[in-house]
Design an enzyme around this catalytic site. Structure first.
Site, PDB file in Angstrom:
ATOM      1  N   SER A  36      -0.068   1.297  -7.508  1.00 45.18           N
ATOM      2  CA  SER A  36       1.005   2.020  -6.821  1.00 45.18           C
ATOM      3  C   SER A  36       2.252   1.875  -7.676  1.00 45.18           C
ATOM      4  CB  SER A  36       1.243   1.362  -5.452  1.00 45.18           C
ATOM      5  OG  SER A  36       2.475   1.784  -4.892  1.00 45.18           O
ATOM      6  N   TYR A  82       2.254  -6.065   0.125  1.00 51.01           N
ATOM      7  CA  TYR A  82       1.784  -4.887  -0.616  1.00 51.01           C
ATOM      8  C   TYR A  82       2.278  -4.931  -2.065  1.00 51.01           C
ATOM      9  CZ  TYR A  82       0.696   0.138  -1.228  1.00 51.01           C
ATOM     10  OH  TYR A  82       0.191   1.340  -1.646  1.00 51.01           O
TER      11      TYR A  82
HETATM   12  P1  NAD Z   1      -5.968   5.805   3.532  1.00 52.39           P
HETATM   13  O1  NAD Z   1      -5.555   4.991   4.713  1.00 52.39           O
HETATM   14  O2  NAD Z   1      -6.122   7.284   3.677  1.00 52.39           O
HETATM   15  O3  NAD Z   1      -7.310   5.271   2.902  1.00 52.39           O
HETATM   16  C1  NAD Z   1      -7.611   3.928   2.823  1.00 52.39           C
HETATM   17  C2  NAD Z   1      -9.108   3.794   2.766  1.00 52.39           C
HETATM   18  O4  NAD Z   1      -9.414   2.391   2.705  1.00 52.39           O
HETATM   19  C3  NAD Z   1      -9.817   4.345   3.998  1.00 52.39           C
HETATM   20  O5  NAD Z   1     -11.045   4.946   3.601  1.00 52.39           O
HETATM   21  C4  NAD Z   1     -10.087   3.111   4.835  1.00 52.39           C
HETATM   22  O6  NAD Z   1     -11.200   3.247   5.707  1.00 52.39           O
HETATM   23  C5  NAD Z   1     -10.354   2.101   3.724  1.00 52.39           C
HETATM   24  N1  NAD Z   1     -10.218   0.719   4.144  1.00 52.39           N
HETATM   25  C6  NAD Z   1      -9.182   0.126   4.770  1.00 52.39           C
HETATM   26  N2  NAD Z   1      -9.459  -1.171   4.988  1.00 52.39           N
HETATM   27  C7  NAD Z   1     -10.692  -1.388   4.476  1.00 52.39           C
HETATM   28  C8  NAD Z   1     -11.532  -2.520   4.391  1.00 52.39           C
HETATM   29  N3  NAD Z   1     -11.182  -3.705   4.898  1.00 52.39           N
HETATM   30  N4  NAD Z   1     -12.745  -2.363   3.807  1.00 52.39           N
HETATM   31  C9  NAD Z   1     -13.143  -1.173   3.308  1.00 52.39           C
HETATM   32  N5  NAD Z   1     -12.387  -0.070   3.362  1.00 52.39           N
HETATM   33  C10 NAD Z   1     -11.174  -0.182   3.943  1.00 52.39           C
HETATM   34  O7  NAD Z   1      -4.886   5.427   2.417  1.00 52.39           O
HETATM   35  P2  NAD Z   1      -4.568   6.026   0.979  1.00 52.39           P
HETATM   36  O8  NAD Z   1      -3.130   6.396   0.998  1.00 52.39           O
HETATM   37  O9  NAD Z   1      -5.581   7.016   0.549  1.00 52.39           O
HETATM   38  O10 NAD Z   1      -4.666   4.700   0.105  1.00 52.39           O
HETATM   39  C11 NAD Z   1      -5.648   4.492  -0.888  1.00 52.39           C
HETATM   40  C12 NAD Z   1      -5.079   3.567  -1.938  1.00 52.39           C
HETATM   41  O11 NAD Z   1      -3.988   4.205  -2.600  1.00 52.39           O
HETATM   42  C13 NAD Z   1      -4.547   2.249  -1.392  1.00 52.39           C
HETATM   43  O12 NAD Z   1      -4.897   1.181  -2.258  1.00 52.39           O
HETATM   44  C14 NAD Z   1      -3.045   2.474  -1.389  1.00 52.39           C
HETATM   45  O13 NAD Z   1      -2.343   1.270  -1.499  1.00 52.39           O
HETATM   46  C15 NAD Z   1      -2.898   3.324  -2.631  1.00 52.39           C
HETATM   47  N6  NAD Z   1      -1.649   4.094  -2.678  1.00 52.39           N
HETATM   48  C16 NAD Z   1      -1.346   4.997  -1.723  1.00 52.39           C
HETATM   49  C17 NAD Z   1      -0.156   5.698  -1.813  1.00 52.39           C
HETATM   50  C18 NAD Z   1       0.238   6.739  -0.816  1.00 52.39           C
HETATM   51  O14 NAD Z   1       1.385   7.205  -0.881  1.00 52.39           O
HETATM   52  N7  NAD Z   1      -0.623   7.142   0.094  1.00 52.39           N
HETATM   53  C19 NAD Z   1       0.717   5.468  -2.876  1.00 52.39           C
HETATM   54  C20 NAD Z   1       0.370   4.517  -3.831  1.00 52.39           C
HETATM   55  C21 NAD Z   1      -0.815   3.848  -3.727  1.00 52.39           C
END
Ligand code: NAD
Length: 260
Positions: free
Chosen positions: A142, A155
């Protein structure tokens, strides 16, 4: 069908039942990679969408905070897909609170899911990759792997940690065909971020649109979300031959967030 760059490779994408993980899985499948899905959401729709690319799709519901379940998932990958060639460490959660009010249990869960799980999947995937002298590990970090924001101690700590882990894995394998890199998105409109928009809307009595604008305006000069598709295309590039010597980078796609 035109040449697909990842035909015959198998890709495990953690947390791929929604959001960024699903977007990356689709991009990899469009290039012919067989996919192992993971996550807590309904995977049936995702499986159907991915199978439309003519690839094999499996699902394992391991909880990424539990080492024994991660080990079972990696064994499942060996049994169903002859091992993991492309590992996308993407599963992640968020919690927003000041350090003194941060629930200890939330701290532990974020470190386990957003950081330690990547260590466990990587240590278990590397022997297969090294034996094939080809592999890709891509950690979805991130902008918070590069800079901080208030209220996000666990985080930010986990994401800085995963950027460090990325560099070490890249260095340990630098003379091989195994690369390890991190992708650092800014805001991406997924369920994880919609929750933060909802919280802002409620706290400040704003509409969804006003809260979204405020969220973007605080950090992201482009005033636009990065999309899961754009991140998926970056992952495809890192998996390509052109990415052979891209090693240990933390590559942001953040609308200018960290350029400020
Ligand atoms: P999201 O909530 O849509 O997806 C998260 C996924 O992780 C889901 O499929 C959920 O079921 C799974 N998950 C959660 N806890 C879990 C566990 N204990 N075991 C297995 N699976 C689990 O979120 P996202 O925004 O798609 O995030 C995905 C990644 O991208 C994360 O690592 C997040 O930190 C990173 N990220 C997101 C953003 C953003 O703006 N959305 C920005 C930077 C980084």
């Amino acid at each position: 069908m035109s040449h697909r760059t990842l035909a015959g490779k198998s890709a495990l994408v953690t947390g791929s039942t929604s959001g960024i993980g699903l977007g990356i899985a689709k991009s990899l499948a469009s290039q012919g990679a067989n996919i192992i899905l993971n996550g807590f959401g309904d995977y049936h729709l995702a499986k159907n969408e991915l199978e439309a690319f003519g690839v094999q799709v499996h699902y394992h519901g391991a909880d990424m905070s539990k080492i024994a379940e991660i080990e079972a998932m990696m064994q499942f990958a060996a049994d169903t897909s002859a091992g993991v060639d492309i590992l996308i460490n993407n599963a992640g959660i968020q919690h927003v609170a000041s350090v003194e009010n941060f629930p200890v249990e939330r701290w532990d869960a974020i470190i386990a899911i957003n950081l330690s799980s990547a260590f466990h999947t990587s240590r278990l995937a590397l022997p297969h990759m090294k034996q094939k002298n080809w592999g890709r590990i891509i950690n979805i970090a991130s902008v918070h792997g590069l800079v901080g924001s208030a209220q996000k101690s666990a985080y930010v700590a986990a994401k800085h940690g995963i950027v460090g882990l990325t560099k070490v894995i890249a260095l340990e394998n630098a003379t091989s065909g195994v690369t390890c890199n991190a992708i650092c998105p800014g805001w991406v409109l997924t369920p994880l971020v919609q929750k933060q928009v909802d919280a802002k809307a409620q706290e400040l009595q704003l509409s969804n649109e006003q809260a979204t604008k405020l969220l973007l305006g605080e950090k992201e000069p482009s005033m636009a979300f990065t999309t899961p598709q754009e991140l998926g295309e970056l992952a495809v590039f890192l998996c390509s031959e052109a990415g052979n010597n891209v090693r240990g980078v933390a590559w942001n796609m953040d609308g200018g967030w960290t350029a400020q």
